[in-house]
Design a protein around this motif. Structure first.
Motif, mmCIF file in Angstrom:
data_model
loop_
_atom_site.group_PDB
_atom_site.id
_atom_site.type_symbol
_atom_site.label_atom_id
_atom_site.label_comp_id
_atom_site.label_asym_id
_atom_site.label_seq_id
_atom_site.Cartn_x
_atom_site.Cartn_y
_atom_site.Cartn_z
ATOM 1 N N ARG A 53 121.694 19.090 43.402
ATOM 2 C CA ARG A 53 120.413 18.960 44.102
ATOM 3 C C ARG A 53 119.857 20.330 44.491
ATOM 4 O O ARG A 53 118.659 20.599 44.355
ATOM 5 C CB ARG A 53 120.598 18.076 45.343
ATOM 6 C CG ARG A 53 120.668 16.586 45.026
ATOM 7 C CD ARG A 53 120.541 15.756 46.304
ATOM 8 N NE ARG A 53 121.683 15.983 47.191
ATOM 9 C CZ ARG A 53 122.818 15.276 47.137
ATOM 10 N NH1 ARG A 53 122.946 14.303 46.234
ATOM 11 N NH2 ARG A 53 123.793 15.522 47.984
ATOM 12 N N ALA A 54 120.757 21.223 44.982
ATOM 13 C CA ALA A 54 120.309 22.576 45.334
ATOM 14 C C ALA A 54 119.834 23.337 44.105
ATOM 15 O O ALA A 54 118.848 24.084 44.153
ATOM 16 C CB ALA A 54 121.448 23.332 46.026
ATOM 17 N N TYR A 55 120.513 23.120 42.995
ATOM 18 C CA TYR A 55 120.125 23.778 41.743
ATOM 19 C C TYR A 55 118.737 23.303 41.314
ATOM 20 O O TYR A 55 117.884 24.101 40.907
ATOM 21 C CB TYR A 55 121.157 23.476 40.667
ATOM 22 C CG TYR A 55 120.914 24.159 39.354
ATOM 23 C CD1 TYR A 55 121.489 25.392 39.072
ATOM 24 C CD2 TYR A 55 120.093 23.587 38.379
ATOM 25 C CE1 TYR A 55 121.273 26.028 37.856
ATOM 26 C CE2 TYR A 55 119.860 24.216 37.179
ATOM 27 C CZ TYR A 55 120.452 25.444 36.921
ATOM 28 O OH TYR A 55 120.219 26.084 35.727
ATOM 29 N N ALA A 56 118.516 21.987 41.390
ATOM 30 C CA ALA A 56 117.238 21.426 40.971
ATOM 31 C C ALA A 56 116.091 21.920 41.844
ATOM 32 O O ALA A 56 114.954 22.074 41.378
ATOM 33 C CB ALA A 56 117.305 19.904 41.010
ATOM 34 N N GLN A 57 116.374 22.206 43.120
ATOM 35 C CA GLN A 57 115.344 22.668 44.052
ATOM 36 C C GLN A 57 115.227 24.197 44.079
ATOM 37 O O GLN A 57 114.426 24.738 44.843
ATOM 38 C CB GLN A 57 115.662 22.150 45.464
ATOM 39 C CG GLN A 57 115.611 20.638 45.563
ATOM 40 C CD GLN A 57 116.154 20.115 46.890
ATOM 41 O OE1 GLN A 57 116.499 20.897 47.768
ATOM 42 N NE2 GLN A 57 116.228 18.793 47.019
ATOM 43 N N LEU A 76 120.127 27.032 45.047
ATOM 44 C CA LEU A 76 121.532 27.373 44.853
ATOM 45 C C LEU A 76 121.661 28.881 44.669
ATOM 46 O O LEU A 76 121.005 29.474 43.813
ATOM 47 C CB LEU A 76 122.089 26.635 43.635
ATOM 48 C CG LEU A 76 123.599 26.710 43.428
ATOM 49 C CD1 LEU A 76 124.328 26.077 44.612
ATOM 50 C CD2 LEU A 76 123.999 26.024 42.119
ATOM 51 N N ALA A 77 122.505 29.476 45.491
ATOM 52 C CA ALA A 77 122.620 30.937 45.498
ATOM 53 C C ALA A 77 123.770 31.402 44.614
ATOM 54 O O ALA A 77 124.738 30.661 44.397
ATOM 55 C CB ALA A 77 122.834 31.426 46.931
ATOM 56 N N PRO A 78 123.689 32.637 44.071
ATOM 57 C CA PRO A 78 124.821 33.199 43.339
ATOM 58 C C PRO A 78 126.021 33.344 44.277
ATOM 59 O O PRO A 78 125.836 33.500 45.487
ATOM 60 C CB PRO A 78 124.305 34.574 42.882
ATOM 61 C CG PRO A 78 122.810 34.476 42.988
ATOM 62 C CD PRO A 78 122.548 33.534 44.117
ATOM 63 N N PRO A 79 127.255 33.310 43.776
ATOM 64 C CA PRO A 79 127.619 33.155 42.347
ATOM 65 C C PRO A 79 127.700 31.716 41.876
ATOM 66 O O PRO A 79 127.947 31.459 40.696
ATOM 67 C CB PRO A 79 128.986 33.824 42.305
ATOM 68 C CG PRO A 79 129.570 33.555 43.644
ATOM 69 C CD PRO A 79 128.425 33.623 44.622
ATOM 70 N N ALA A 103 127.059 27.310 37.820
ATOM 71 C CA ALA A 103 126.380 26.069 37.426
ATOM 72 C C ALA A 103 125.610 26.251 36.134
ATOM 73 O O ALA A 103 125.615 25.369 35.258
ATOM 74 C CB ALA A 103 125.447 25.627 38.552
ATOM 75 N N ASP A 104 124.936 27.397 35.976
ATOM 76 C CA ASP A 104 124.203 27.665 34.732
ATOM 77 C C ASP A 104 125.130 27.601 33.535
ATOM 78 O O ASP A 104 124.829 26.964 32.512
ATOM 79 C CB ASP A 104 123.556 29.054 34.798
ATOM 80 C CG ASP A 104 122.294 29.059 35.635
ATOM 81 O OD1 ASP A 104 121.630 28.017 35.702
ATOM 82 O OD2 ASP A 104 121.984 30.113 36.226
#
Length: 273
Positions: A11-15, A18-21, A26-27
């Motif tokens: 969900r954080a990635y979609a929004q 999502l912070a590194p690392p 995830a990528d």
């Protein structure tokens, strides 16, 4: 796959939160895991997801700054100016090494001959040669990219010239320190160097960045040869007080002519692309 991106991270990635690392992890995982991509599609807005991928592509494709460019930016130089400065062809290891070797050899000859004349004659030519090699379609591999950049042709020339002069005059100055026995006489190359460089630049607006410095260098060699043939003393005329005054006058006059012809650089060089 032995693990998958958890729902909270998806969900954080979609929004885009999502912070590194964890973002990088995830990528990498999403590229290889169809299940997680399907789960991501279920919890994300397609438009936002596409924007996130575009942002990631832009970040991956952006050129990495070198050490010199990063230092210039930290010193307050604008990003595009720092890039143009570090892309100057002569500011590379091969050219700098060649200049250092020439200066070291020249200093050695001066100590052997016990006369600074050879160094004084050669030192003014190095900045002129550097400027000639820093701008022009025949010599600059980045010429097309630099010329089509949103920068006035004269400003681009001045940026490259400042980079060359700072480097060349700095190396010449270090070589001068190796000649302490001659005192201020060892600095007699400075005004002729400025005169030759500004004259070469002023003529370049009409003759081009290669022919103009070549003619100026030839005139300098001819002047020294004439002074050597007609002079009675050990000091050549260009390095006397009168010669230094003449060099300063030529530098000022050439600078005025260069400024007056500044628009010619933008028209002539852009039309060559």
């Amino acid at each position: 796959m032995t693990w998958h991106v958890d729902a909270e991270d998806l969900r954080a990635y979609a929004q885009g939160e999502l912070a590194p690392p964890r973002l990088w992890s995830a990528d990498t995982h999403l590229l290889a895991c169809a299940d997680c991509r399907a789960r991501l599609a279920a919890v994300s807005d397609p438009v936002a997801l596409d924007a996130g991928w575009e942002r990631l592509d832009a970040e991956l494709d952006v050129p990495r700054r070198g050490l010199t460019e990063a230092l210039l930016v930290r010193l307050g130089v604008a990003d595009h100016v720092a890039r143009l400065l570090t892309a100057t062809p002569v500011l590379r290891g091969s050219w700098l090494t060649a200049v250092v070797l020439v200066l070291v050899t020249t200093v050695g000859v001066v100590h052997t001959a016990d006369s600074p004349t050879f160094f004084l004659a050669l030192a003014p030519l190095l900045p002129l040669a550097g400027v000639a090699l820093s701008y022009g379609p025949a010599l600059d591999p980045t010429y097309e990219m630099a010329v089509v950049s949103p920068v006035h042709g004269f400003k681009l020339l001045m940026i490259r010239t400042v980079a060359v002069l700072t480097t060349a005059l700095g190396l010449n100055g270090l070589a001068t320190l190796a000649l302490p026995a001659y005192g201020l006489r060892a600095l007699a190359w400075l005004l002729p160097a400025l005169a030759l460089t500004t004259t070469g630049l002023a003529l370049a607006s009409r003759l081009g960045p290669v022919l103009a410095p070549s003619l100026v260098a030839g005139a300098w060699v001819a002047l020294l040869a004439t002074a050597r043939a007609s002079g009675d003393g050990a000091t050549l005329a260009p390095f006397t007080a009168a010669g230094q005054g003449a060099a300063a006058g030529v530098a000022v006059l050439a600078a005025l002519l260069l400024f007056a012809a500044r628009d010619r650089f933008d028209l002539s060089h852009r039309s060559a692309v």
